[in-house]
Design a protein around this motif. Structure first.
Motif, PDB file in Angstrom:
ATOM      1  N   GLU A 148      11.388   1.270  -4.949  1.00  0.00           N
ATOM      2  CA  GLU A 148      12.388   2.267  -5.347  1.00  0.00           C
ATOM      3  C   GLU A 148      13.063   2.912  -4.152  1.00  0.00           C
ATOM      4  O   GLU A 148      14.287   3.064  -4.131  1.00  0.00           O
ATOM      5  CB  GLU A 148      11.723   3.339  -6.206  1.00  0.00           C
ATOM      6  N   LYS A 149      12.294   3.288  -3.124  1.00  0.00           N
ATOM      7  CA  LYS A 149      12.847   4.025  -1.997  1.00  0.00           C
ATOM      8  C   LYS A 149      12.624   3.289  -0.683  1.00  0.00           C
ATOM      9  O   LYS A 149      11.764   2.434  -0.566  1.00  0.00           O
ATOM     10  CB  LYS A 149      12.228   5.428  -1.920  1.00  0.00           C
ATOM     11  N   HIS A 150      13.429   3.672   0.306  1.00  0.00           N
ATOM     12  CA  HIS A 150      13.317   3.122   1.657  1.00  0.00           C
ATOM     13  C   HIS A 150      12.479   4.061   2.517  1.00  0.00           C
ATOM     14  O   HIS A 150      12.319   5.248   2.214  1.00  0.00           O
ATOM     15  CB  HIS A 150      14.715   2.962   2.251  1.00  0.00           C
ATOM     16  N   ALA A 151      11.950   3.517   3.607  1.00  0.00           N
ATOM     17  CA  ALA A 151      11.117   4.304   4.516  1.00  0.00           C
ATOM     18  C   ALA A 151      11.833   5.530   5.062  1.00  0.00           C
ATOM     19  O   ALA A 151      11.193   6.535   5.394  1.00  0.00           O
ATOM     20  CB  ALA A 151      10.654   3.420   5.681  1.00  0.00           C
ATOM     21  N   ASP A 152      13.191   5.489   5.153  1.00  0.00           N
ATOM     22  CA  ASP A 152      13.949   6.638   5.641  1.00  0.00           C
ATOM     23  C   ASP A 152      13.688   7.891   4.819  1.00  0.00           C
ATOM     24  O   ASP A 152      13.828   9.006   5.317  1.00  0.00           O
ATOM     25  CB  ASP A 152      15.448   6.341   5.601  1.00  0.00           C
ATOM     26  N   ASN A 154       0.820  -1.200   0.000  1.00  0.00           N
ATOM     27  CA  ASN A 154       0.000   0.000   0.000  1.00  0.00           C
ATOM     28  C   ASN A 154       0.861   1.260   0.000  1.00  0.00           C
ATOM     29  O   ASN A 154       0.466   2.285  -0.515  1.00  0.00           O
ATOM     30  CB  ASN A 154      -0.929   0.024   1.212  1.00  0.00           C
ATOM     31  N   THR A 155       2.043   1.226   0.634  1.00  0.00           N
ATOM     32  CA  THR A 155       2.872   2.405   0.776  1.00  0.00           C
ATOM     33  C   THR A 155       4.065   2.383  -0.155  1.00  0.00           C
ATOM     34  O   THR A 155       4.713   3.391  -0.335  1.00  0.00           O
ATOM     35  CB  THR A 155       3.346   2.519   2.237  1.00  0.00           C
ATOM     36  N   ALA A 156       4.399   1.257  -0.738  1.00  0.00           N
ATOM     37  CA  ALA A 156       5.410   1.148  -1.786  1.00  0.00           C
ATOM     38  C   ALA A 156       6.760   1.700  -1.353  1.00  0.00           C
ATOM     39  O   ALA A 156       7.338   2.558  -2.020  1.00  0.00           O
ATOM     40  CB  ALA A 156       4.913   1.829  -3.047  1.00  0.00           C
ATOM     41  N   TYR A 157       7.280   1.252  -0.210  1.00  0.00           N
ATOM     42  CA  TYR A 157       8.642   1.598   0.179  1.00  0.00           C
ATOM     43  C   TYR A 157       9.302   0.387   0.824  1.00  0.00           C
ATOM     44  O   TYR A 157       8.646  -0.537   1.309  1.00  0.00           O
ATOM     45  CB  TYR A 157       8.667   2.802   1.128  1.00  0.00           C
ATOM     46  N   ASN A 158      10.631   0.378   0.824  1.00  0.00           N
ATOM     47  CA  ASN A 158      11.389  -0.707   1.444  1.00  0.00           C
ATOM     48  C   ASN A 158      11.513  -0.472   2.943  1.00  0.00           C
ATOM     49  O   ASN A 158      11.524   0.678   3.404  1.00  0.00           O
ATOM     50  CB  ASN A 158      12.779  -0.810   0.811  1.00  0.00           C
ATOM     51  N   LYS A 159      11.632  -1.549   3.692  1.00  0.00           N
ATOM     52  CA  LYS A 159      11.646  -1.453   5.152  1.00  0.00           C
ATOM     53  C   LYS A 159      12.943  -1.966   5.782  1.00  0.00           C
ATOM     54  O   LYS A 159      13.290  -1.561   6.881  1.00  0.00           O
ATOM     55  CB  LYS A 159      10.462  -2.228   5.740  1.00  0.00           C
ATOM     56  N   TYR A 209      14.644  -2.672  10.740  1.00  0.00           N
ATOM     57  CA  TYR A 209      13.344  -2.839  10.076  1.00  0.00           C
ATOM     58  C   TYR A 209      12.454  -1.675  10.471  1.00  0.00           C
ATOM     59  O   TYR A 209      12.218  -1.430  11.662  1.00  0.00           O
ATOM     60  CB  TYR A 209      12.694  -4.155  10.502  1.00  0.00           C
ATOM     61  N   MET A 210      11.943  -0.938   9.489  1.00  0.00           N
ATOM     62  CA  MET A 210      11.083   0.212   9.759  1.00  0.00           C
ATOM     63  C   MET A 210       9.621  -0.221   9.718  1.00  0.00           C
ATOM     64  O   MET A 210       9.137  -0.755   8.714  1.00  0.00           O
ATOM     65  CB  MET A 210      11.338   1.321   8.743  1.00  0.00           C
ATOM     66  N   LEU A 211       8.926  -0.012  10.819  1.00  0.00           N
ATOM     67  CA  LEU A 211       7.498  -0.327  10.873  1.00  0.00           C
ATOM     68  C   LEU A 211       6.701   0.622   9.994  1.00  0.00           C
ATOM     69  O   LEU A 211       5.677   0.246   9.418  1.00  0.00           O
ATOM     70  CB  LEU A 211       7.010  -0.237  12.317  1.00  0.00           C
ATOM     71  N   ASN A 212       7.149   1.858   9.881  1.00  0.00           N
ATOM     72  CA  ASN A 212       6.576   2.876   9.012  1.00  0.00           C
ATOM     73  C   ASN A 212       7.635   3.952   8.845  1.00  0.00           C
ATOM     74  O   ASN A 212       8.738   3.814   9.388  1.00  0.00           O
ATOM     75  CB  ASN A 212       5.260   3.429   9.587  1.00  0.00           C
ATOM     76  N   PRO A 213       7.407   5.015   8.090  1.00  0.00           N
ATOM     77  CA  PRO A 213       8.473   5.995   7.868  1.00  0.00           C
ATOM     78  C   PRO A 213       8.993   6.704   9.111  1.00  0.00           C
ATOM     79  O   PRO A 213      10.045   7.341   9.042  1.00  0.00           O
ATOM     80  CB  PRO A 213       7.817   6.998   6.904  1.00  0.00           C
ATOM     81  N   LYS A 214       8.298   6.594  10.221  1.00  0.00           N
ATOM     82  CA  LYS A 214       8.744   7.296  11.425  1.00  0.00           C
ATOM     83  C   LYS A 214       9.376   6.396  12.481  1.00  0.00           C
ATOM     84  O   LYS A 214      10.240   6.845  13.238  1.00  0.00           O
ATOM     85  CB  LYS A 214       7.565   8.051  12.055  1.00  0.00           C
ATOM     86  N   PHE A 215       8.936   5.137  12.565  1.00  0.00           N
ATOM     87  CA  PHE A 215       9.375   4.286  13.667  1.00  0.00           C
ATOM     88  C   PHE A 215       9.870   2.942  13.160  1.00  0.00           C
ATOM     89  O   PHE A 215       9.308   2.382  12.208  1.00  0.00           O
ATOM     90  CB  PHE A 215       8.233   4.067  14.665  1.00  0.00           C
ATOM     91  N   GLY A 216      10.919   2.432  13.830  1.00  0.00           N
ATOM     92  CA  GLY A 216      11.462   1.134  13.447  1.00  0.00           C
ATOM     93  C   GLY A 216      12.154   0.465  14.625  1.00  0.00           C
ATOM     94  O   GLY A 216      12.180   0.986  15.747  1.00  0.00           O
ATOM     95  N   ILE A 217      12.737  -0.678  14.365  1.00  0.00           N
ATOM     96  CA  ILE A 217      13.499  -1.429  15.367  1.00  0.00           C
ATOM     97  C   ILE A 217      14.780  -1.921  14.712  1.00  0.00           C
ATOM     98  O   ILE A 217      14.854  -2.061  13.484  1.00  0.00           O
ATOM     99  CB  ILE A 217      12.691  -2.626  15.917  1.00  0.00           C
ATOM    100  N   LYS A 218      15.805  -2.188  15.540  1.00  0.00           N
ATOM    101  CA  LYS A 218      17.025  -2.753  14.974  1.00  0.00           C
ATOM    102  C   LYS A 218      17.758  -3.594  16.015  1.00  0.00           C
ATOM    103  O   LYS A 218      17.636  -3.395  17.226  1.00  0.00           O
ATOM    104  CB  LYS A 218      17.937  -1.668  14.423  1.00  0.00           C
ATOM    105  N   LEU A 219      18.522  -4.532  15.495  1.00  0.00           N
ATOM    106  CA  LEU A 219      19.395  -5.389  16.306  1.00  0.00           C
ATOM    107  C   LEU A 219      20.804  -5.154  15.815  1.00  0.00           C
ATOM    108  O   LEU A 219      21.064  -5.229  14.601  1.00  0.00           O
ATOM    109  CB  LEU A 219      19.002  -6.859  16.130  1.00  0.00           C
TER     110      LEU A 219
END
Length: 418
Positions: free
Chosen positions: A216-220, A32-37, A73-83
């Motif tokens: 094409e683009k990432h959530a960042d 739906n949002t067409a971005y990489n996470k 991993y970005m849950l959406n363009p504003k928030f994510g998690i990482k290890l």
């Protein structure tokens, strides 16, 4: 019944929309949002333990001996998690007692894309800013002093980003790490002070972020307004879908026949009810049967019926620039159908006309389409196509073309019995 069904349709549609909005706001599915996470982060640079060190021991201002690797991993363009995993090597400052210790850590962190939260896209599309913070575990060791110390850590940091391409970003990071349950000093030559919260390490690094995914683009780098625009488009589409173009009580969203004849009963999918599948809605067919008699009934005893048909007393009328018969004039088709069913040796010319509005070539084609439409209804009602001859007579100039009512009379299909 129709009003109840329309109300139920509205409720279901609004519920579906609410669910979509919620999903897009919190989770935002890729389709739906067409971005990489997903992204992979590699960094290297300087490290310095601030506290805790043994008395008399001092670490270099910064040891060029730090590296870390992370997956985000970005849950959406504003928030994510990482290890992520980190490695540090500590050693002494010049003219101080020597030591060498190795520090390893891992941490699970939350990520806030400050660039999107602060709408950086309003003034730049190339620079970004991430805040990250979380908890993890650390391990300190020194071969010379046989130290094995396991600690807890809390970590927070700030990462600047420079977009090099849609797949790579250059990063610079400042991170602080606070430790708990620390038993040995970072120089690994003596025990740490007995306290719940201990030493602090500062990392200053530079590195690269590699973006993964098919989009094409990432959530960042996806502006939050892109999602809002997408939702607005979807809501607009839903509003249009809730319209009831043919006024049959079924919203266009669920209407499989959005151009059904006005006033004719439909099922829950907006389709005209036609149990015998003859192309004529049952409600309309019932009216025609009452008016002209059912199939097999004798033709009314009127020797002038054929003359009346040929004289133009039986017509099918159309709205302007339309090849769909008006619902009120379909009885004319029914009359011809009943006549041909009762007179199997007869055939008819189906003659189309148009008014004078528009070019002659356009009106000739429109008159042909009108005749074809009437023929199709008659064929679906059981009349053999070979008994129906389509003629396109084009414009009927017999009336005042400036009169709206007169033009309505000539937008028609007439019949001639043969």
């Amino acid at each position: 019944m129709k009003k109840k069904f329309s109300f139920l349709t509205l409720l279901l549609s609004l519920a579906a929309t609410a669910q979509d909005v919620s999903t897009a706001s919190v989770q935002s599915s890729a389709e739906n949002t067409a971005y990489n996470k997903w992204s992979v982060e590699i960094n290297g640079g300087l490290t310095k333990p601030i506290t805790t060190l043994s008395k008399g021991y001092t670490s270099s201002d910064f040891n060029f001996a730090h590296g870390d690797l992370g997956a985000r991993y970005m849950l959406n363009p504003k928030f994510g998690i990482k290890l992520d995993f980190g490695f540090d090597k500590f050693s002494e400052q010049d003219n101080t007692p020597s030591f060498s210790s190795t520090y390893l850590r891992t941490s699970f962190q939350g990520v806030v894309n400050l660039g999107r939260a602060l709408n950086f896209e309003t003034f730049t599309n190339s620079f970004g800013l991430l805040f990250h913070s979380g908890l993890g575990g650390s391990y300190l060791t020194s071969k010379n002093d046989n130290v094995d110390d396991y600690m807890l850590n809390g970590i927070l940091g700030l990462t600047g980003q420079v977009l090099l391409s849609n797949r790579i970003a250059l990063t610079a990071d400042l991170t602080g790490i606070l430790h708990g349950k620390q038993n040995a000093n970072f120089d690994a030559t003596s025990a740490a002070p007995a306290k719940a919260v201990g030493g602090v390490i500062i990392n200053v690094t530079a590195g690269l972020t590699f973006y993964l995914g098919k989009n094409e683009k990432h959530a960042d780098w996806i502006p939050e307004k892109t999602i809002s625009d997408d939702l607005e488009k979807r809501l607009s589409l839903l509003e249009k879908s809730l319209l009831d173009s043919d006024k049959d009580g079924v919203a266009d969203l669920y209407d499989l026949e959005p151009n059904s004849i006005a006033g004719v009963a439909v099922n829950t999918k907006g389709q005209s009810i036609d149990h015998n599948q003859n192309g004529v809605p049952d409600e309309l067919e019932s009216y025609l049967d009452k008016t002209y008699g059912k199939k097999g009934d004798s033709v009314p005893s009127n020797n002038n019926i054929e003359e009346l048909i040929n004289a133009g007393y039986v017509n099918v009328y159309f709205d302007s620039n339309s090849s769909k018969p008006t619902s009120t004039s379909l009885s004319g088709v029914g009359f011809i159908v009943k006549y041909l069913q009762s007179n199997p040796s007869k055939s008819v010319d189906v003659i189309g006309y148009a008014d004078e509005i528009g070019s002659s070539s356009f009106n000739t084609e429109l008159s042909r389409k009108r005749a074809e439409a009437v023929k199709e209804i008659a064929v679906k009602s059981g009349i053999d196509a070979s008994r129906l001859n389509v003629i396109a007579n084009g414009e009927d100039a017999s009336v005042d073309k400036n009169s709206k009512e007169a033009r309505q009379i000539v937008r028609r299909v007439s019949f001639k019995v043969k």
